[in-house]
Design a protein around this motif. Structure first.
Motif, PDB file in Angstrom:
ATOM      1  N   SER A   9       0.836  -1.197   0.000  1.00 27.29           N
ATOM      2  CA  SER A   9       0.000   0.000   0.000  1.00 27.29           C
ATOM      3  C   SER A   9       0.874   1.250   0.000  1.00 27.29           C
ATOM      4  O   SER A   9       2.062   1.206   0.330  1.00 27.29           O
ATOM      5  N   LYS A  10       0.281   2.365  -0.362  1.00 28.94           N
ATOM      6  CA  LYS A  10       1.025   3.626  -0.439  1.00 28.94           C
ATOM      7  C   LYS A  10       1.627   4.014   0.903  1.00 28.94           C
ATOM      8  O   LYS A  10       2.690   4.629   0.947  1.00 28.94           O
ATOM      9  N   HIS A  11       0.966   3.673   2.002  1.00 27.66           N
ATOM     10  CA  HIS A  11       1.527   4.041   3.305  1.00 27.66           C
ATOM     11  C   HIS A  11       2.788   3.238   3.642  1.00 27.66           C
ATOM     12  O   HIS A  11       3.482   3.568   4.603  1.00 27.66           O
ATOM     13  N   GLU A  12       3.112   2.226   2.824  1.00 28.06           N
ATOM     14  CA  GLU A  12       4.331   1.446   3.026  1.00 28.06           C
ATOM     15  C   GLU A  12       5.485   1.905   2.127  1.00 28.06           C
ATOM     16  O   GLU A  12       6.575   1.350   2.185  1.00 28.06           O
ATOM     17  N   TYR A  13       5.268   2.932   1.320  1.00 28.92           N
ATOM     18  CA  TYR A  13       6.305   3.397   0.396  1.00 28.92           C
ATOM     19  C   TYR A  13       7.594   3.790   1.123  1.00 28.92           C
ATOM     20  O   TYR A  13       8.681   3.552   0.613  1.00 28.92           O
ATOM     21  N   ASP A  14       7.477   4.417   2.279  1.00 28.52           N
ATOM     22  CA  ASP A  14       8.691   4.812   3.005  1.00 28.52           C
ATOM     23  C   ASP A  14       9.502   3.588   3.412  1.00 28.52           C
ATOM     24  O   ASP A  14      10.735   3.591   3.304  1.00 28.52           O
TER      25      ASP A  14
END
Length: 145
Positions: A9-14
């Motif tokens: 998910s986008k919140h896991e990009y970091d």
């Protein structure tokens, strides 16, 4: 080894970009520091959202590696250095080939370990580019199943 492959998910990009940088520093010794710093925001802000991302996770649900797929192209596959040579790349690649119909990949010419990895799974060199997609002097080999 039966570890889950999940979407990212986008919140896991970091977390993904931290893994990417650790992997590149451990395996891509030919890439200059200034180029790692050049690619990092591009990957974080552009490349990740342009592919379907899949991660393999440890029993503790930590991302051990990830791949990005666009159509038949494996655009990226990176394993955290703590998990290299444990079969995570093999699991991801086989999933990409079988479940996602991956049949093409590009690899840095100087990354002979990655080239041999893909060749073990039936990929063959079908072409070469003098530069990478950003126009940098990192020749790419084009491979297909």
């Amino acid at each position: 080894m039966n570890l889950p492959i999940t979407t990212v998910s986008k919140h896991e990009y970091d977390s993904i970009i931290v893994l990417w940088e650790a992997s590149v520093r451990a395996t891509h010794h030919f890439i200059r520091e200034e180029d790692i710093l050049y690619y990092k925001p591009l990957i974080r802000n552009e490349y990740l959202k342009s592919v379907s991302l899949y991660a393999i996770r440890t029993a503790e649900n930590t991302i051990a590696g990830f791949m990005g797929i666009s159509g038949p192209n494996l655009e990226m596959l990176f394993i955290h250095p703590d998990h290299l040579r444990k079969g995570f790349g093999k699991i991801l690649l086989q999933h990409g080939i079988v479940a996602m119909n991956v049949s093409k990949v590009e690899v840095n010419e100087e990354n002979t370990e990655a080239l041999h990895f893909y060749q073990k799974f039936g990929f063959n060199v079908v072409g070469r580019s003098e530069t990478d997609s950003a126009g940098k002097k990192y020749p790419l080999l084009h491979l297909e199943l």
